[in-house]
Design an enzyme around this catalytic site. Structure first.
Site, PDB file in Angstrom:
ATOM      1  N   ASP A   1       0.738  -1.163   0.170  1.00 55.77           N
ATOM      2  CA  ASP A   1      -0.056   0.049   0.002  1.00 55.77           C
ATOM      3  C   ASP A   1       0.901   1.166   0.021  1.00 55.77           C
ATOM      4  O   ASP A   1       0.392   2.497  -0.048  1.00 55.77           O
ATOM      5  CB  ASP A   1      -0.979   0.035   1.277  1.00 55.77           C
ATOM      6  CG  ASP A   1      -2.045  -1.013   1.218  1.00 55.77           C
ATOM      7  OD1 ASP A   1      -2.438  -1.432  -0.018  1.00 55.77           O
ATOM      8  OD2 ASP A   1      -2.454  -1.555   2.180  1.00 55.77           O
TER       9      ASP A   1
ATOM     10  N   ARG B   1      -3.244   1.564  -9.484  1.00 55.10           N
ATOM     11  CA  ARG B   1      -2.205   2.616  -8.558  1.00 55.10           C
ATOM     12  C   ARG B   1      -1.258   3.157  -9.335  1.00 55.10           C
ATOM     13  O   ARG B   1      -0.426   4.086  -9.206  1.00 55.10           O
ATOM     14  CB  ARG B   1      -1.913   2.232  -7.309  1.00 55.10           C
ATOM     15  CG  ARG B   1      -2.871   2.295  -6.256  1.00 55.10           C
ATOM     16  CD  ARG B   1      -2.606   1.846  -4.734  1.00 55.10           C
ATOM     17  NE  ARG B   1      -3.692   2.269  -3.815  1.00 55.10           N
ATOM     18  CZ  ARG B   1      -3.941   1.691  -2.694  1.00 55.10           C
ATOM     19  NH1 ARG B   1      -3.145   0.606  -2.259  1.00 55.10           N
ATOM     20  NH2 ARG B   1      -4.819   2.132  -2.047  1.00 55.10           N
TER      21      ARG B   1
END
Ligand code: S3P
Length: 450
Positions: A327, A358
């Site tokens: 993350d 992402r």
């Protein structure tokens, strides 16, 4: 909640030194698991330091819908009166997990071996994410799942009436898949075995043991072999949730790139399956130290101290470290922009199926701010410009992704021109106090009046 309100555009301006203490909220992964395991215990679990972000609040609401009594006592103190393993009631309505992949996947696992049906939905981000990675192994228990094309939400899961234990090798490095299978295994008789080639965050294993389940973990040639004996009576716990290293990443990275900064981030969980970013930053030359190292609630914890680091250098991030910092790649790419040389991030295909793609979201936003990014299906590289040389001035799309929004706001703290983010609303899912906390350190983040 399946959608948030009107977009909240923000601009982040270059600021003076960031100084002081950053009290970041509780760990998101441990908060979800505290509520779910509390709901599967018999009696009252007390939780302090629960993250009160929207993702976790949605899980709390879901546990109520499955029959647990979940009470907010204020100040991060919560209690859960559980219904026991196999005791979930059938929800009367659709379960809305909002933005949370962890919430929906773990809850699907937790209900999959009870004779009930539940329909799950989420926001536009969650409803675009792959769920077959969880429902495929759940069908081995005898569970059925009916969703949209490509295994997307909304989806109805029909729990197995006579569940059988399973042995499953997780095909992608995913703590959510591993955890869903283990939680399903709780209500199957006999031993459920999960094998993961690459270690992912191990909070579920640690917490199941803490709640009294019989669970063993063996390191073998094939990877980690986790064996859970089904149908235990889980005993309620007192849980002190450590603060979230994934949230700590933002004030830490901001301090490294803003001249003169010196920030302490106390009480951060440093479970080795989560702390890969901090190792990486130190390899890049970051002035980042651990103070007061200790254990709290079975998890290693330390106070982090991050200081401005003018001589950061780009590195190759070892792919085998990916799961322990999955993350944190977005904010790492921001730090990499201020380093000298290239930072290579490989073996990170999973980044493409998070709250947003992402790699795509960061590549677009960094390019809009003058940083060069190359990318492939499972890799990307950022060419750092060195401290003081990142132009900024661009508009970034947060793509319904809290970590993308926070990463670009951190970027703007050290760019030549301010950085705009189209919607900072998603930050509330994991770090609702981000804006005042960063302002308290000296950040200049402004809401844009529309
Ligand atoms: C999480 C696992 C990770 C991570 C997510 C939280 C968890 O996802 O990205 O934010 O709490 O289990 P995957 O397990 O899909 O990699």
């Amino acid at each position: 909640m399946s959608s948030h309100g009107a977009p909240i555009p923000m601009t982040s301006h270059a600021c003076g030194p960031l100084t002081g203490e950053a009290q970041v909220p509780g760990d998101k992964s441990i908060s979800h698991r505290s509520l779910i395991l509390g709901a599967l215990s018999v009696g009252e679990t007390r939780i302090s330091g629960l993250l009160e972000g929207q993702d976790v609040l949605d899980t709390a609401q879901a546990m109520r819908a499955f029959g647990a009594e979940v009470t907010d006592h204020g100040g991060g103190d919560w209690s859960v009166h559980g219904v026991g393993v196999g005791g979930f009631a059938e929800p009367e309505n659709v379960i809305d997990c909002g933005n949370s992949g962890t919430g929906v996947r773990l809850i699907m696992g937790a209900m999959a071996t009870s004779p009930i049906a539940a329909t799950f939905t989420g926001d536009a981000s969650l409803n675009g994410r792959p769920m077959a990675r969880v429902t495929d192994p759940l069908t081995l228990f005898g569970t059925q799942a009916f969703g949209r094309a490509g295994g997307r939400l909304p989806m109805t899961v029909i729990g197995a009436v006579h569940p059988v234990p399973v042995e499953y090798t997780v095909p992608v490095p995913s703590a959510q898949v591993k955890s869903a299978v283990l939680l399903a295994g709780l209500n199957a008789p006999g031993k459920t075995i999960v094998i993961e080639a690459e270690a992912t965050r191990d909070h579920t294993e640690r917490m199941l043991a803490g709640f009294g389940a019989e669970i063993t973990v063996e390191e073998t040639e094939a990877g980690r072999v986790i064996t859970l004996t089904g149908q235990p009576e889980l005993t309620p716990q007192r849980i002190d949730v450590p603060r979230d290293p994934s949230s700590a990443a933002f004030p830490v990275c901001a301090a490294l790139i803003v001249p003169g900064s010196d920030v302490r981030v106390p009480g951060i969980g440093l479970n080795p399956t989560r702390a890969g970013l901090f190792t990486t930053l130190r390899e890049m030359g970051a002035d980042l130290t651990y103070e007061n190292e200790r254990f709290e609630g079975g998890e290693p914890v330390a106070d982090l101290r991050a200081r401005f680091s003018p001589d950061l250098k780009g590195i190759e991030v070892p792919p085998e470290r990916a799961a322990s910092m999955i993350d944190e790649y977005p904010v790492l790419s921001v730090v990499a922009s201020f380093a000298r040389g290239q930072t290579g991030m490989r073996g990170v295909k999973e980044l493409r199926v998070k709250e947003s793609d992402r790699i795509d979201a960061m590549a677009k936003g960094l390019r809009a701010n003058g940083v060069s990014v190359d990318e492939g299906p499972d890799w990307w590289t950022v060419t750092g410009l060195g401290h003081g040389n990142v132009p900024g001035g661009g508009l970034c799309a947060s793509a319904l992704d809290h970590r993308i929004a926070m990463s670009f706001l951190v970027l703007g703290m050290a760019t030549q021109k301010p950085v705009r983010v189209d919607d900072a609303g998603p930050i509330a899912t994991s770090f609702p106090i981000f804006e005042p906390l960063m302002a308290g350190l000296g950040a200049q983040i402004k809401r844009i009046n529309r």
